[in-house]
Design a protein around this motif. Structure first.
Motif, PDB file in Angstrom:
ATOM      1  N   LEU A   8      61.114  90.455 -45.212  1.00 39.88           N
ATOM      2  CA  LEU A   8      62.476  90.595 -46.045  1.00 39.88           C
ATOM      3  C   LEU A   8      63.714  91.032 -45.269  1.00 39.88           C
ATOM      4  CD1 LEU A   8      61.080  92.627 -49.310  1.00 39.88           C
ATOM      5  CD2 LEU A   8      61.292  90.090 -49.022  1.00 39.88           C
ATOM      6  N   ARG A   9      63.870  91.872 -44.530  1.00 41.76           N
ATOM      7  CA  ARG A   9      64.717  92.264 -43.619  1.00 41.76           C
ATOM      8  C   ARG A   9      65.045  91.049 -42.565  1.00 41.76           C
ATOM      9  NH1 ARG A   9      65.809  92.900 -38.779  1.00 41.76           N
ATOM     10  NH2 ARG A   9      63.683  93.220 -37.961  1.00 41.76           N
ATOM     11  N   ARG A  10      64.062  90.238 -42.085  1.00 40.79           N
ATOM     12  CA  ARG A  10      64.501  89.338 -41.511  1.00 40.79           C
ATOM     13  C   ARG A  10      65.141  87.889 -42.237  1.00 40.79           C
ATOM     14  NH1 ARG A  10      59.240  89.961 -38.614  1.00 40.79           N
ATOM     15  NH2 ARG A  10      58.456  88.466 -39.802  1.00 40.79           N
ATOM     16  N   GLY A  11      64.774  87.891 -43.407  1.00 39.83           N
ATOM     17  CA  GLY A  11      65.028  86.985 -44.361  1.00 39.83           C
ATOM     18  C   GLY A  11      66.687  87.065 -44.573  1.00 39.83           C
ATOM     19  N   GLY A  12      67.203  88.451 -44.866  1.00 40.42           N
ATOM     20  CA  GLY A  12      68.341  88.810 -44.989  1.00 40.42           C
ATOM     21  C   GLY A  12      69.126  88.376 -43.517  1.00 40.42           C
ATOM     22  N   GLU A  13      68.482  88.670 -42.335  1.00 38.28           N
ATOM     23  CA  GLU A  13      69.420  88.561 -41.244  1.00 38.28           C
ATOM     24  C   GLU A  13      69.401  86.863 -40.749  1.00 38.28           C
ATOM     25  OE1 GLU A  13      66.881  90.440 -38.047  1.00 38.28           O
ATOM     26  OE2 GLU A  13      67.733  92.322 -38.641  1.00 38.28           O
ATOM     27  N   LEU A  37      72.236  86.005 -42.910  1.00 35.81           N
ATOM     28  CA  LEU A  37      73.566  86.378 -42.102  1.00 35.81           C
ATOM     29  C   LEU A  37      74.019  85.463 -41.116  1.00 35.81           C
ATOM     30  CD1 LEU A  37      73.194  90.335 -42.363  1.00 35.81           C
ATOM     31  CD2 LEU A  37      75.188  88.968 -43.629  1.00 35.81           C
ATOM     32  N   GLY A  38      72.985  85.021 -40.314  1.00 35.15           N
ATOM     33  CA  GLY A  38      73.051  84.062 -39.297  1.00 35.15           C
ATOM     34  C   GLY A  38      73.791  82.739 -39.667  1.00 35.15           C
ATOM     35  N   LEU A  39      73.289  82.386 -40.823  1.00 35.04           N
ATOM     36  CA  LEU A  39      73.866  80.969 -41.364  1.00 35.04           C
ATOM     37  C   LEU A  39      75.317  81.208 -41.744  1.00 35.04           C
ATOM     38  CD1 LEU A  39      70.779  79.746 -43.539  1.00 35.04           C
ATOM     39  CD2 LEU A  39      71.532  79.279 -41.221  1.00 35.04           C
ATOM     40  N   ILE A  40      75.537  82.205 -42.340  1.00 33.50           N
ATOM     41  CA  ILE A  40      76.871  82.497 -42.896  1.00 33.50           C
ATOM     42  C   ILE A  40      77.729  82.817 -41.409  1.00 33.50           C
ATOM     43  CG2 ILE A  40      78.462  84.188 -44.205  1.00 33.50           C
ATOM     44  CD1 ILE A  40      76.175  84.557 -45.953  1.00 33.50           C
ATOM     45  N   GLY A  41      77.550  83.368 -40.733  1.00 39.70           N
ATOM     46  CA  GLY A  41      78.283  83.690 -39.453  1.00 39.70           C
ATOM     47  C   GLY A  41      78.517  85.222 -39.144  1.00 39.70           C
TER      48      GLY A  41
END
Length: 154
Positions: free
Chosen positions: A137-142, A145-149
């Motif tokens: 779940l944490r990696r999904g959030g990361e 965030l990576g896609l957003i910038g």
């Protein structure tokens, strides 16, 4: 600031709902349950996530149905996320092909395991119990965030 919406379909154990919620919490994204909520106007979003469990080897039928109707505005991107009991192939391939045909930019795909009691797995108590894990779940959030910038919030 990029507005992000995650549309999700989660039916059996809430695996995909938990993943969508974790991603939304990490990135400040909005959520829409495709099975219960009316579909919002997608034109105001820069990034649209489509999240699903895997059913009979495919994403929930609501996802490709929605993509067939989607007319993205310039610069709008889509990402995919899914949970599955066993990941033995790239379940996203048919949806990626649909996106390509429509000329929609796929920003990326995140997949992780999810508790599965479908069919014969139910007879043995299911597989991937306890998944998705807190780490997944944490990696999904990361991932989101990576896609957003870096440092940007949805």
């Amino acid at each position: 600031m990029k507005r992000t919406l995650i549309l999700y379909a989660s039916t059996h154990h809430g695996n995909t709902r938990r993943l969508a919620e974790a991603m939304a919490e990490a990135a400040g994204a909005e959520l829409c349950d495709l099975l219960h909520d009316p579909l919002p106007d997608l034109s105001g979003y820069d990034l649209i996530g489509m999240a699903s469990g895997i059913y009979y080897g495919k994403l929930h039928p609501r996802i490709p149905e929605l993509l067939r109707q989607l007319e993205p505005r310039p610069g709008q991107r889509v990402f995919l996320a899914y949970t599955c009991g066993i990941r033995y192939r790239a379940y996203e391939k048919p949806v990626l092909e649909l996106l390509r045909q429509k000329g929609i930019d796929c920003a990326g795909c995140y997949a992780c395991r999810g508790y599965d009691t479908f069919g014969p797995f139910g007879k043995i108590g299911g597989i991937a119990r306890g998944r998705p894990s807190a780490e997944e779940l944490r990696r999904g959030g990361e991932f989101l965030l990576g896609l957003i910038g870096a440092g940007a919030r949805a």
